[in-house]
Motif scaffolding. Structure first.
Motif, PDB file in Angstrom:
ATOM      1  N   MET A   1       2.005   5.700  -8.027  1.00  0.00           N
ATOM      2  CA  MET A   1       0.541   5.043  -7.594  1.00  0.00           C
ATOM      3  C   MET A   1      -0.137   5.471  -6.577  1.00  0.00           C
ATOM      4  SD  MET A   1      -1.261   2.240  -9.359  1.00  0.00           S
ATOM      5  CE  MET A   1       0.140   2.164 -10.415  1.00  0.00           C
ATOM      6  N   PHE A   2       0.216   5.303  -5.225  1.00  0.00           N
ATOM      7  CA  PHE A   2      -0.917   5.862  -4.355  1.00  0.00           C
ATOM      8  C   PHE A   2      -2.126   7.107  -4.864  1.00  0.00           C
ATOM      9  CE2 PHE A   2      -2.873   7.808  -0.410  1.00  0.00           C
ATOM     10  CZ  PHE A   2      -2.826   6.903   0.364  1.00  0.00           C
ATOM     11  N   ASP A   3      -1.397   8.043  -5.437  1.00  0.00           N
ATOM     12  CA  ASP A   3      -2.131   8.995  -5.858  1.00  0.00           C
ATOM     13  C   ASP A   3      -2.887   8.514  -6.794  1.00  0.00           C
ATOM     14  OD1 ASP A   3      -0.951  11.007  -4.274  1.00  0.00           O
ATOM     15  OD2 ASP A   3       1.027  11.352  -5.764  1.00  0.00           O
ATOM     16  N   SER A   4      -2.406   7.729  -7.456  1.00  0.00           N
ATOM     17  CA  SER A   4      -3.844   7.484  -8.976  1.00  0.00           C
ATOM     18  C   SER A   4      -4.317   6.612  -8.476  1.00  0.00           C
ATOM     19  CB  SER A   4      -2.460   6.499 -10.202  1.00  0.00           C
ATOM     20  OG  SER A   4      -1.627   7.328 -10.617  1.00  0.00           O
ATOM     21  N   ILE A   5      -4.431   5.917  -7.636  1.00  0.00           N
ATOM     22  CA  ILE A   5      -5.247   4.878  -6.791  1.00  0.00           C
ATOM     23  C   ILE A   5      -6.629   6.290  -6.464  1.00  0.00           C
ATOM     24  CG2 ILE A   5      -5.385   2.944  -5.075  1.00  0.00           C
ATOM     25  CD1 ILE A   5      -2.798   2.417  -5.569  1.00  0.00           C
ATOM     26  N   ILE A   6      -6.242   6.911  -5.727  1.00  0.00           N
ATOM     27  CA  ILE A   6      -7.095   7.548  -4.681  1.00  0.00           C
ATOM     28  C   ILE A   6      -7.663   8.467  -5.721  1.00  0.00           C
ATOM     29  CG2 ILE A   6      -6.037   7.099  -2.779  1.00  0.00           C
ATOM     30  CD1 ILE A   6      -5.174  10.295  -3.151  1.00  0.00           C
ATOM     31  N   LYS A   7      -7.162   9.133  -6.586  1.00  0.00           N
ATOM     32  CA  LYS A   7      -8.188   9.174  -7.675  1.00  0.00           C
ATOM     33  C   LYS A   7      -9.240   7.855  -8.546  1.00  0.00           C
ATOM     34  CE  LYS A   7      -4.401  12.408  -8.934  1.00  0.00           C
ATOM     35  NZ  LYS A   7      -3.476  13.724  -9.572  1.00  0.00           N
ATOM     36  N   GLU A   8      -8.104   7.872  -8.948  1.00  0.00           N
ATOM     37  CA  GLU A   8      -9.598   7.079  -9.200  1.00  0.00           C
ATOM     38  C   GLU A   8     -10.563   5.785  -8.632  1.00  0.00           C
ATOM     39  OE1 GLU A   8     -10.798   3.858 -12.534  1.00  0.00           O
ATOM     40  OE2 GLU A   8      -8.758   5.303 -12.765  1.00  0.00           O
ATOM     41  N   PHE A   9     -10.333   5.319  -7.597  1.00  0.00           N
ATOM     42  CA  PHE A   9     -11.354   4.739  -7.038  1.00  0.00           C
ATOM     43  C   PHE A   9     -12.342   5.852  -5.793  1.00  0.00           C
ATOM     44  CE2 PHE A   9      -8.508   1.169  -7.418  1.00  0.00           C
ATOM     45  CZ  PHE A   9      -9.589   0.158  -7.562  1.00  0.00           C
ATOM     46  N   LYS A  10     -13.321   5.960  -6.476  1.00  0.00           N
ATOM     47  CA  LYS A  10     -14.489   6.643  -5.059  1.00  0.00           C
ATOM     48  C   LYS A  10     -15.285   5.198  -4.161  1.00  0.00           C
ATOM     49  CE  LYS A  10     -14.398   9.761  -7.917  1.00  0.00           C
ATOM     50  NZ  LYS A  10     -13.156   9.588  -8.208  1.00  0.00           N
ATOM     51  N   LYS A  11     -15.923   5.957  -3.136  1.00  0.00           N
ATOM     52  CA  LYS A  11     -16.553   5.260  -2.262  1.00  0.00           C
ATOM     53  C   LYS A  11     -16.625   4.528  -2.441  1.00  0.00           C
ATOM     54  CE  LYS A  11     -18.747   5.716   2.572  1.00  0.00           C
ATOM     55  NZ  LYS A  11     -19.448   4.321   2.527  1.00  0.00           N
ATOM     56  N   ASP A  12     -16.818   2.794  -1.868  1.00  0.00           N
ATOM     57  CA  ASP A  12     -18.159   1.658  -2.611  1.00  0.00           C
ATOM     58  C   ASP A  12     -17.505   1.432  -3.687  1.00  0.00           C
ATOM     59  OD1 ASP A  12     -19.482   1.504   0.065  1.00  0.00           O
ATOM     60  OD2 ASP A  12     -20.807   2.929  -0.692  1.00  0.00           O
ATOM     61  N   ASP A  13     -16.225   1.450  -4.176  1.00  0.00           N
ATOM     62  CA  ASP A  13     -15.991   0.532  -5.912  1.00  0.00           C
ATOM     63  C   ASP A  13     -15.796  -0.533  -5.531  1.00  0.00           C
ATOM     64  OD1 ASP A  13     -16.563   3.065  -6.840  1.00  0.00           O
ATOM     65  OD2 ASP A  13     -14.452   3.672  -7.565  1.00  0.00           O
ATOM     66  N   LYS A  14     -15.451  -1.480  -6.092  1.00  0.00           N
ATOM     67  CA  LYS A  14     -15.302  -3.039  -5.881  1.00  0.00           C
ATOM     68  C   LYS A  14     -13.724  -3.407  -6.331  1.00  0.00           C
ATOM     69  CE  LYS A  14     -19.232  -4.652  -4.890  1.00  0.00           C
ATOM     70  NZ  LYS A  14     -19.358  -4.229  -3.344  1.00  0.00           N
ATOM     71  N   ILE A  15     -13.025  -3.462  -5.631  1.00  0.00           N
ATOM     72  CA  ILE A  15     -11.843  -4.007  -5.789  1.00  0.00           C
ATOM     73  C   ILE A  15     -10.911  -5.662  -6.298  1.00  0.00           C
ATOM     74  CG2 ILE A  15      -9.262  -4.045  -4.557  1.00  0.00           C
ATOM     75  CD1 ILE A  15     -10.563  -2.095  -2.706  1.00  0.00           C
ATOM     76  N   LYS A  16     -11.325  -5.590  -7.077  1.00  0.00           N
ATOM     77  CA  LYS A  16     -11.132  -6.969  -7.674  1.00  0.00           C
ATOM     78  C   LYS A  16      -9.632  -7.494  -7.681  1.00  0.00           C
ATOM     79  CE  LYS A  16     -11.644  -9.086 -12.308  1.00  0.00           C
ATOM     80  NZ  LYS A  16     -11.178  -9.165 -13.660  1.00  0.00           N
ATOM     81  N   LEU A  17     -10.103  -8.845  -7.181  1.00  0.00           N
ATOM     82  CA  LEU A  17      -8.926  -9.853  -6.202  1.00  0.00           C
ATOM     83  C   LEU A  17      -8.901 -10.220  -6.836  1.00  0.00           C
ATOM     84  CD1 LEU A  17     -10.408  -9.820  -2.072  1.00  0.00           C
ATOM     85  CD2 LEU A  17      -9.231  -8.616  -3.595  1.00  0.00           C
TER      86      LEU A  17
END
Length: 113
Positions: A1-17
């Motif tokens: 999952m960690f690898d998928s997250i770093i592929k999905e997210f780019k700098k300044d993307d919002k993380i919905k809480l």
């Protein structure tokens, strides 16, 4: 999952809480220390312009494993409080509870689209 997250997210993307309308901001990959133990793989995120936090890959992976093993339900806070590997990180960074879910949910949503 960690690898998928770093592929999905780019700098300044919002993380919905979990709280409707609340977001943290993804910064990138980093390292961190929790209770004296070093972690080479972590994610740096911004809560506010003056407050940045880190979440370990271990926190993310163990949260995701729980999710898969428990009918696609995330753990409650007490699971982290008593977890052998995660209790120290949760104690010092309780916001990681919501951040892990936000990161994982974004990847799962992207995979389903």
């Amino acid at each position: 999952m960690f690898d998928s997250i770093i592929k999905e997210f780019k700098k300044d993307d919002k993380i919905k809480l979990l709280t409707k309308g609340k977001y943290d901001t993804y910064i990138g990959i980093t390292s961190t220390k929790v209770n004296g133990k070093s972690y080479d793989k972590a994610i740096l995120f911004e809560i506010s312009k003056t407050n940045k936090k880190r979440i370990t890959s271990e926190f993310i992976e163990l949260t995701y494993n729980y999710y898969k093993e428990n009918n696609n339900c995330f753990p409650k806070r007490d699971w982290y409080e008593t977890h052998k590997e995660l209790s120290h990180e949760y104690k010092s960074r309780p916001c990681n509870y919501a951040v892990a879910q936000g990161l994982i949910n974004k990847v799962l949503t992207s995979k389903n689209n």
